[in-house]
Each structure stands twice: as structure tokens, then as C-alpha cells.
Design a protein around this motif. Structure first.
Motif, PDB file in Angstrom:
ATOM      1  N   ALA A  67       3.125   9.342   6.174  1.00 24.14           N
ATOM      2  CA  ALA A  67       1.683   9.611   6.249  1.00 24.14           C
ATOM      3  C   ALA A  67       1.288  10.007   7.666  1.00 24.14           C
ATOM      4  O   ALA A  67       0.522  10.961   7.863  1.00 24.14           O
ATOM      5  N   ALA A  68       1.825   9.307   8.660  1.00 21.20           N
ATOM      6  CA  ALA A  68       1.529   9.655  10.053  1.00 21.20           C
ATOM      7  C   ALA A  68       2.148  11.006  10.413  1.00 21.20           C
ATOM      8  O   ALA A  68       1.502  11.846  11.052  1.00 21.20           O
ATOM      9  N   ARG A 104       2.071 -12.347  -7.928  1.00 21.07           N
ATOM     10  CA  ARG A 104       2.684 -12.473  -6.605  1.00 21.07           C
ATOM     11  C   ARG A 104       2.664 -11.182  -5.797  1.00 21.07           C
ATOM     12  O   ARG A 104       2.695 -11.221  -4.577  1.00 21.07           O
ATOM     13  N   ILE A 105       2.682 -10.034  -6.479  1.00 23.71           N
ATOM     14  CA  ILE A 105       2.771  -8.747  -5.783  1.00 23.71           C
ATOM     15  C   ILE A 105       1.594  -7.859  -6.198  1.00 23.71           C
ATOM     16  O   ILE A 105       1.405  -7.587  -7.373  1.00 23.71           O
ATOM     17  N   THR A 106       0.836  -7.427  -5.208  1.00 25.50           N
ATOM     18  CA  THR A 106      -0.288  -6.513  -5.421  1.00 25.50           C
ATOM     19  C   THR A 106       0.113  -5.147  -4.889  1.00 25.50           C
ATOM     20  O   THR A 106       0.579  -5.033  -3.750  1.00 25.50           O
ATOM     21  N   VAL A 107      -0.067  -4.105  -5.715  1.00 27.33           N
ATOM     22  CA  VAL A 107       0.236  -2.738  -5.298  1.00 27.33           C
ATOM     23  C   VAL A 107      -1.022  -1.898  -5.442  1.00 27.33           C
ATOM     24  O   VAL A 107      -1.675  -1.924  -6.490  1.00 27.33           O
ATOM     25  N   GLU A 108      -1.344  -1.159  -4.392  1.00 22.97           N
ATOM     26  CA  GLU A 108      -2.444  -0.198  -4.452  1.00 22.97           C
ATOM     27  C   GLU A 108      -1.937   1.137  -3.940  1.00 22.97           C
ATOM     28  O   GLU A 108      -1.161   1.196  -2.983  1.00 22.97           O
ATOM     29  N   GLN A 109      -2.376   2.205  -4.573  1.00 18.98           N
ATOM     30  CA  GLN A 109      -1.953   3.555  -4.206  1.00 18.98           C
ATOM     31  C   GLN A 109      -3.107   4.286  -3.519  1.00 18.98           C
ATOM     32  O   GLN A 109      -4.237   4.281  -4.016  1.00 18.98           O
ATOM     33  N   PHE A 110      -2.784   4.913  -2.389  1.00 23.82           N
ATOM     34  CA  PHE A 110      -3.781   5.643  -1.625  1.00 23.82           C
ATOM     35  C   PHE A 110      -3.403   7.107  -1.447  1.00 23.82           C
ATOM     36  O   PHE A 110      -4.061   7.824  -0.716  1.00 23.82           O
ATOM     37  N   GLY A 111      -2.346   7.537  -2.127  1.00 24.86           N
ATOM     38  CA  GLY A 111      -1.982   8.941  -2.139  1.00 24.86           C
ATOM     39  C   GLY A 111      -2.731   9.632  -3.256  1.00 24.86           C
ATOM     40  O   GLY A 111      -3.198   8.993  -4.197  1.00 24.86           O
ATOM     41  N   PRO A 167      -3.379  18.284   5.983  1.00 28.99           N
ATOM     42  CA  PRO A 167      -3.956  17.474   4.905  1.00 28.99           C
ATOM     43  C   PRO A 167      -5.445  17.793   4.708  1.00 28.99           C
ATOM     44  O   PRO A 167      -6.154  18.106   5.665  1.00 28.99           O
ATOM     45  N   SER A 168      -5.876  17.670   3.487  1.00 27.91           N
ATOM     46  CA  SER A 168      -7.286  17.913   3.174  1.00 27.91           C
ATOM     47  C   SER A 168      -8.121  16.719   3.644  1.00 27.91           C
ATOM     48  O   SER A 168      -7.585  15.626   3.852  1.00 27.91           O
ATOM     49  N   PRO A 169      -9.434  16.913   3.749  1.00 32.88           N
ATOM     50  CA  PRO A 169     -10.298  15.773   4.073  1.00 32.88           C
ATOM     51  C   PRO A 169     -10.168  14.639   3.049  1.00 32.88           C
ATOM     52  O   PRO A 169     -10.240  13.463   3.411  1.00 32.88           O
ATOM     53  N   GLU A 170      -9.937  14.995   1.787  1.00 34.95           N
ATOM     54  CA  GLU A 170      -9.761  13.982   0.747  1.00 34.95           C
ATOM     55  C   GLU A 170      -8.485  13.176   0.976  1.00 34.95           C
ATOM     56  O   GLU A 170      -8.467  11.959   0.778  1.00 34.95           O
ATOM     57  N   ASP A 171      -7.403  13.865   1.374  1.00 36.15           N
ATOM     58  CA  ASP A 171      -6.145  13.182   1.678  1.00 36.15           C
ATOM     59  C   ASP A 171      -6.341  12.196   2.831  1.00 36.15           C
ATOM     60  O   ASP A 171      -5.883  11.057   2.771  1.00 36.15           O
ATOM     61  N   ARG A 172      -7.024  12.650   3.878  1.00 41.53           N
ATOM     62  CA  ARG A 172      -7.262  11.786   5.042  1.00 41.53           C
ATOM     63  C   ARG A 172      -8.151  10.596   4.687  1.00 41.53           C
ATOM     64  O   ARG A 172      -7.919   9.485   5.155  1.00 41.53           O
ATOM     65  N   ALA A 173      -9.172  10.835   3.880  1.00 35.20           N
ATOM     66  CA  ALA A 173     -10.076   9.749   3.474  1.00 35.20           C
ATOM     67  C   ALA A 173      -9.323   8.699   2.669  1.00 35.20           C
ATOM     68  O   ALA A 173      -9.518   7.490   2.862  1.00 35.20           O
ATOM     69  N   ALA A 217       0.863  -1.173   0.000  1.00 34.78           N
ATOM     70  CA  ALA A 217       0.000   0.000   0.000  1.00 34.78           C
ATOM     71  C   ALA A 217       0.903   1.228   0.000  1.00 34.78           C
ATOM     72  O   ALA A 217       1.721   1.399   0.895  1.00 34.78           O
ATOM     73  N   GLN A 218       0.759   2.055  -1.032  1.00 34.48           N
ATOM     74  CA  GLN A 218       1.542   3.291  -1.117  1.00 34.48           C
ATOM     75  C   GLN A 218       0.669   4.433  -0.603  1.00 34.48           C
ATOM     76  O   GLN A 218      -0.384   4.710  -1.174  1.00 34.48           O
ATOM     77  N   PHE A 219       1.116   5.083   0.472  1.00 30.36           N
ATOM     78  CA  PHE A 219       0.302   6.099   1.127  1.00 30.36           C
ATOM     79  C   PHE A 219       0.495   7.514   0.596  1.00 30.36           C
ATOM     80  O   PHE A 219      -0.335   8.370   0.852  1.00 30.36           O
ATOM     81  N   ILE A 220       1.550   7.772  -0.137  1.00 30.22           N
ATOM     82  CA  ILE A 220       1.801   9.128  -0.632  1.00 30.22           C
ATOM     83  C   ILE A 220       1.719   9.185  -2.150  1.00 30.22           C
ATOM     84  O   ILE A 220       1.117  10.083  -2.716  1.00 30.22           O
ATOM     85  N   LYS A 221       2.290   8.221  -2.813  1.00 27.86           N
ATOM     86  CA  LYS A 221       2.383   8.243  -4.271  1.00 27.86           C
ATOM     87  C   LYS A 221       1.060   7.930  -4.957  1.00 27.86           C
ATOM     88  O   LYS A 221       0.226   7.205  -4.434  1.00 27.86           O
ATOM     89  N   SER A 222       0.954   8.477  -6.156  1.00 24.85           N
ATOM     90  CA  SER A 222      -0.143   8.162  -7.062  1.00 24.85           C
ATOM     91  C   SER A 222       0.410   8.316  -8.462  1.00 24.85           C
ATOM     92  O   SER A 222       1.080   9.293  -8.761  1.00 24.85           O
TER      93      SER A 222
END
Length: 174
Positions: free
Chosen positions: A110-111, A59-66, A75-81, A39-44
Motif C-alpha cells: 500500500a505504501a 478471536r480474529i477480526t478481519v476488515e478489508q480496505f482495498g 491511486p485514485s482518491p477513492e483508493d487513498r480514502a 486489516a487488508q489494504f489491497i484485497k476486497s
């Protein structure tokens, strides 16, 4: 293959190589037949590592949440969500039984930026199943995260070259 005991690892510090170390661990795990969730918390976006890892999608799953922007202030509400979705995905991956290695890429940052409290990382560390390896990357790891982790590596900037305020590095960011 499963771990008898999965450890919690932290890669932190001001030097380069935190994400690279975690991706190297993911590559080695995939080569050993393990499944990895990142899980990538900053990148998109479509970074070079995303392109390379897509070849190992079985074998490797990557999801981006930035949201693909640098967080300079509150951070904006969108960033936090988006970060909350990432935390939910981490918890799900840890408890699914599908992954032996789970990576919170830039979780410390992220923290530190206020996307979520460090207590969220501590709770995830506590709830981690015993046979899953958890890796948390990013500069600025909280002292409590460092204390609770099994293995901590601090990347130290010994010699970094800068050109026009941008760190020179091997490879291309995008």
C-alpha cells in the motif's frame, strides 16, 4: 494472556508466503487465547482465507480496505480514502486494548503504491503499545521499516512455477 513485550514483525520479499505466514501467526495466537485484528489494504472480496477465518470470528477480526482492483498507476482518491480508513482502523485496534496481535496485510505494498506515505507505517510502529504484536506484510518494505522492525523475514523466490503468466500455487485464490 498478554505479551510482556510485543514485537514489530515484517514479512517481505518477492517470494510467496508473506500473507500465509501472518495468517499462521494469527491462527497460533487465536489458539493461545489472544485476539487478533487484521486489516487488508489491497484485497476486497470473499477470499478463501476470509472464509476460513470467519470460523474464528470470536478471536480474529478481519476488515478489508482495498477496493479490489490492482493499482497500476497513481491511486485514485477513492483508493487513498479507503487506505486512510484502514490506517485509522489499525491505530484504533492497536490502542483499544482489545487485540494482542495487529496485522497490516499488504501494508508495505500500500505504501509502495502510494496509497499512503511510508511515514504512516513508521508512525504506527512508533505509536504501537509495548504489549501488542504488530505484523506488516507485503513485498517492497521500505529500508526504514526494515531497520525499525524487531524481526524481519524476507521471502525469496527460489523455485516458482508459472503457467500462462500466473503463478501456480496450492489452493484457490477465491
Amino acid at each position: 494472556m498478554a505479551f510482556q513485550k510485543g514485537y514489530t514483525q515484517v514479512y517481505t520479499g518477492d517470494g510467496k508466503g508473506k500473507t500465509t505466514a501472518a495468517l499462521g501467526l494469527a491462527l497460533r495466537a487465536a489458539g493461545a487465547g489472544l485476539k487478533v485484528y487484521i486489516a487488508q489494504f489491497i484485497k476486497s472480496g470473499d477470499y478463501s482465507e476470509i472464509k476460513a477465518l470467519s470460523r474464528l470470528a470470536d478471536r480474529i477480526t478481519v476488515e478489508q480496505f482495498g477496493l479490489g482492483r490492482f493499482i497500476k498507476a497513481k491511486p485514485s482518491p477513492e483508493d487513498r480514502a479507503a487506505a486512510q480508513k484502514g490506517l485509522e482502523a489499525i491505530r484504533s485496534a492497536l490502542n483499544s486494548g482489545n487485540y494482542q496481535v495487529v496485522i497490516m496485510e499488504e501494508g508495505n505494498v500500500a505504501a509502495m503504491c502510494g496509497l499512503f506515505p511510508v511515514d504512516e507505517i513508521l508512525a504506527i510502529m512508533t505509536q504501537k503499545p509495548g504489549d501488542v504484536e504488530l505484523v506488516i506484510t507485503g513485498r517492497g518494505a521500505d529500508a526504514r521499516v526494515i531497520d525499525k522492525a524487531d524481526l524481519v523475514t524476507e521471502m525469496k523466490a527460489v523455485k516458482h512455477y508459472y503457467q500462462d503468466g500466473v503463478a501456480a500455487r496450492v489452493g484457490i485464490e477465491k
